[in-house]
Write an enzyme that holds these catalytic residues in place. Structure first.
Site, mmCIF file in Angstrom:
data_model
loop_
_atom_site.group_PDB
_atom_site.id
_atom_site.type_symbol
_atom_site.label_atom_id
_atom_site.label_comp_id
_atom_site.label_asym_id
_atom_site.label_seq_id
_atom_site.Cartn_x
_atom_site.Cartn_y
_atom_site.Cartn_z
ATOM 1 C CE LYS A 111 -4.328 -1.798 1.894
ATOM 2 N NZ LYS A 111 -5.269 -1.788 3.018
ATOM 3 C CE LYS A 143 -15.236 -3.894 2.909
ATOM 4 N NZ LYS A 143 -13.925 -3.581 3.447
ATOM 5 C CE LYS A 191 -9.518 -9.913 -0.217
ATOM 6 N NZ LYS A 191 -10.755 -9.104 -0.209
#
Ligand code: ATP
Ligand code: MG
Length: 319
Positions: free
Chosen positions: A111, A195, A192
């Site tokens: 990130k 969100k 996967k």
């Protein structure tokens, strides 16, 4: 009774993967475990965020948990920001964690790799996550693979603290509930469903209207083999659709003559599964949802406070 805690980030609309991989197992565990459903709104502040969206998403997640069958009389539903013992313990745990241990976290590396500004909390949030778990004395934490490194860190922190300052924390164990499905993105079945995926095309939102769900499933990526087979390696898209079917119905799927027939069946069962959740969601009053969060907080605080007092005493602070 086993104490269990499950976390949900209020970073966007919950999807079918969250339901089948986390919420439904949590609902099933309510009969046998003392559960906490925790909305980790503090974690949502570790990346660029919109304040109004975080607040709205927190209430949306709480409402969806209730709509999907989480029973607030059995499961305390909390937001971690509303239980100040989380942040107090976070600081104490930071004082027992190495910079290198936090910097090694794969999620931090991923990130923070974009080159934009990196918040200090992105580095330290796995320690907050350790506090989220340890403060409630959780025995079991259902986690997906993406969180297993963070859970390992929480265990390391607990074991080290206990060894160095005296028995203070329950050492949590990561579990993978048998009924937890792992749902892949419809447009990229090697990732996967998530969100935070850049595109919403491969995601089925729990509040999506039936037409949107049917459209997303009809556009799901398959392959050119032309045979409906469970083969994760060569046919990940078709396999994902079959797994969604099994997870929704609890039955082994029958044979399908075409991808179209498979997709129609998947769309029917997903729409049927989500329809009552959407209906209950619309009926739930926002005031009741806020009360539920307040009640959850009141219920968990005495034990959280006791943990923090033990940790304070052990580490050398005055009570
Ligand atoms: P984000 O992209 O913001 O991390 P997310 O979709 O991964 O969002 P989380 O809030 O991180 O959702 O996870 C909530 C719970 O849902 C966790 O227990 C996680 O393991 C589970 N979960 C998330 N995605 C899936 C999925 N695709 N299939 C099954 N379970 C999932
Ligand atoms: Mg996640």
């Amino acid at each position: 009774m086993i104490k269990q805690i499950s976390g949900f980030q209020p970073t966007g609309n919950l999807h079918l993967g969250n339901l089948l991989g986390a919420i439904r197992p949590l609902v099933e565990a309510q009969a046998t475990a003392d559960s906490i459903a925790m909305i980790v709104d503090l974690h949502a502040l570790t990346m660029e965020h919109d304040p109004a969206a975080v607040r709205a998403n927190t209430l949306e997640v709480a409402t969806l948990l209730l709509a999907a069958g989480v029973d607030p009389r059995r499961t305390a539903i909390i937001a971690n920001s509303q239980v100040p013992e989380h942040t107090e313990l976070h600081y104490l745990l930071e004082c027992t964690t190495g910079f290198g241990e936090a910097a090694r976290m794969i999620q931090f590396k991923e990130k923070s790799a974009g080159g934009g500004p990196v918040r200090l909390s992105l580095l330290t949030y796995p320690v907050l996550m350790a506090a989220d778990i340890l403060v409630h004395g959780a025995d079991h934490v259902p986690v997906g693979e993406d969180q297993s490194q963070h859970l390992e860190l929480a265990r390391t922190i607990a074991i080290r603290f206990n060894a160095r300052y005296g028995e203070t924390f329950t050492v949590p164990e990561g579990i993978r509930p048998e009924s937890a499905a792992r749902i892949m993105d419809l447009s990229d079945p090697t990732r996967k469903m998530s969100k935070s995926a850049p595109s919403a095309a491969g995601r089925i939102g729990l509040l999506d209207p039936p037409e949107t769900i049917r459209r997303a499933i009809s556009r799901a990526v398959t392959d050119t083999a032309g045979v409906v087979r469970h083969d994760p390696e060569h046919q990940p898209g078709v396999t994902n659709l079959l797994e969604i079917l099994v997870a929704c119905t609890g039955e082994k799927p029958g044979g399908f003559s075409s991808y179209g027939a498979l997709k129609r069946e998947v769309a029917d069962v997903v729409v049927a599964l989500l329809e009552p959740i959407r209906a209950r969601y619309r009926e739930l009053d926002p005031g009741y949802v806020r009360e539920t969060l307040a009640e959850g907080r009141t219920r968990v605080r005495p034990a959280a406070l006791a943990t923090v007092r033990r940790a304070r005493a052990a580490i050398g602070l005055c009570l």
